[in-house]
Design an enzyme around this catalytic site. Structure first.
Site, short mmCIF file in Angstrom:
data_model
loop_
_atom_site.label_atom_id
_atom_site.label_comp_id
_atom_site.label_asym_id
_atom_site.label_seq_id
_atom_site.Cartn_x
_atom_site.Cartn_y
_atom_site.Cartn_z
N GLY A 118 -20.51 26.58 -99.79
CA GLY A 118 -21.38 26.88 -98.59
C GLY A 118 -22.59 27.68 -99.39
N ASP A 119 -22.11 28.92 -99.77
CA ASP A 119 -23.07 29.70 -100.41
C ASP A 119 -23.96 29.15 -101.77
OD1 ASP A 119 -22.77 32.54 -99.15
OD2 ASP A 119 -20.80 31.96 -99.53
#
Length: 407
Positions: A172-173
């Site tokens: 996600g990051d």
């Protein structure tokens, strides 16, 4: 190839990076690698929370070192009016501002988009948050793990009936960070025509939902009848495509395309399998997936990984060993692509960290500059926005500027 025939593509762009942990720092690390002058803002005396994240050696965080190389470090107390004034001077002269705080937090500090864009209409202001700045969940905190769970991705991985595994990479990051790189560069290009910057509102949750190449359209086009589930080690809609156990390890095989399947079938089952018309289309292979998997598993199980790979390479069927990180770092392909870079660290000596994947024909984006110590460039940065030596000394004395002892 001459790597110095052009300046780096973002040379002359100044970035104020007021982000922490991963998505924002990764975004700004990429911008720094492409030539931007990135100023890493940290708070006294703890700094970026990433400094407290493993892996540690001699008090140094490899996590922080990897995501903040190529930047200059400014450690400043923004709750002091003098600190906020300096921050405003930096953002007044900046091209890009990056932050990943909960929506509304920086507005209270006088660093929200409305305030900074009023002072500097050309500023590209990039916000990263768990849910974005709009919607019913905008106020909620979150990390990559939260977005991975909510996005539907986690529900599709792992063995049927078992708890989904952690992905063990910060999908996600990192995915949001690289979207931020694209969005910032696009906004800078748009500014050439419009003369104005704009606010980029990136959500970890949004980015992972956008990553679905199959699940969303599968559900919507089926009228809600099809919801992709956990399938373990292969993909039911792409037979044969999955992970298989050899006698001494694991490998992946991608023989889902008609021609590759026919070659694989001839290798593993002879003409009887290769000529079986049931398997000559993707739909047919998917319908008979169980039979095909049994054949493939039996063939792989009786061989070593190396033996399987040699046989598959000989017939041009894509395959690869499931490598651990030691094998990755020793892979001649990774070494040839310079995907691990070496830097000189004042405490650790020679260190090796993951490189970025950008490859330009006329310049080198590999960063030779290590991540900054906390407040390492305070004096240089303060002087660049007009502060005198006496002003700087006073701010250091009063704790407005903080710097850890440099080795």
């Amino acid at each position: 190839m001459n790597k110095a025939t052009q300046a780096l593509p973002l040379a002359g762009i100044r970035v104020v990076d007021y982000s922490h942990f991963l998505a924002g720092p990764y975004l700004s690390r990429c911008l720094a690698a492409m030539g931007a002058d990135v100023i890493k803002i940290e708070r006294p005396k703890d700094g970026d929370a990433g400094r407290a994240h493993a892996y540690f050696i001699k008090g140094q965080s490899g996590y922080f070192l990897q995501q903040n190389m190529g930047k200059k470090g400014l450690c400043i107390n923004l709750k002091d009016p003098r600190g906020l004034e300096m921050m405003h001077k930096l953002t007044d002269a900046a091209d890009v501002f990056v932050e990943n705080y909960r929506p509304g937090a920086l507005k209270k500090l006088g660093l929200g988009y409305e305030e900074l864009s009023r002072r500097n209409p050309g500023l590209v202001y990039c916000s990263i948050s768990a849910y974005g700045h709009t919607g019913p969940d905008a106020h909620r905190a979150g990390f990559g793990l939260i977005a991975e769970a909510k996005s539907g991705i986690m529900a599709m991985v792992g063995e049927p009936g078992s708890a989904p595994p952690l992905l063990r990479v910060s999908l996600g990051d990192m995915y949001t960070g690289i979207h931020g790189v694209a969005a910032v560069c696009a906004a800078l290009l748009g500014r050439i025509k419009s003369g104005r910057g704009q606010h980029i509102d990136l959500s970890l949750y949004d980015c992972l939902v956008s990553m679905h190449d199959y699940a969303v359209q599968c559900y919507t086009l089926s009228g809600g009848k099809e919801i992709p589930q956990q399938t373990g080690h292969d993909m039911p809609q792409s037979t044969l495509y999955g992970v298989f156990a050899a006698s001494d390890g694991y490998l992946v095989i991608a023989a889902q395309v008609d021609d590759a399947w026919k070659r694989f079938a001839l290798l593993t089952g002879g003409e009887a399998l290769a000529l079986d018309a049931r398997f000559h289309s993707a739909a047919g292979r998917n319908e008979n997936r169980t039979e095909i998997l049994a054949q493939a598993k039996a063939w792989v199980a009786g061989r070593t990984v190396a033996g399987c790979l040699a046989a598959l390479d000989a017939i041009d069927v894509p395959s690869a060993k499931v490598q651990n990180i030691e094998e990755v770092l020793n892979d001649p392909q990774i070494q040839a692509r310079n995907m691990v870079i070496e830097q000189d660290h004042p405490v650790l000596g020679k260190i090796r960290l993951a490189n970025l994947p950008f490859r330009f024909s006329e310049c080198d984006t590999s960063s030779a500059c290590i991540a900054p110590g906390m407040g390492q460039h305070n004096r240089e940065i303060a002087a660049s926005v007009g502060y005198s030596a006496a002003d700087i000394e006073a701010m250091e004395r009063d704790g407005v500027l903080y710097a850890e002892a440099q080795p």
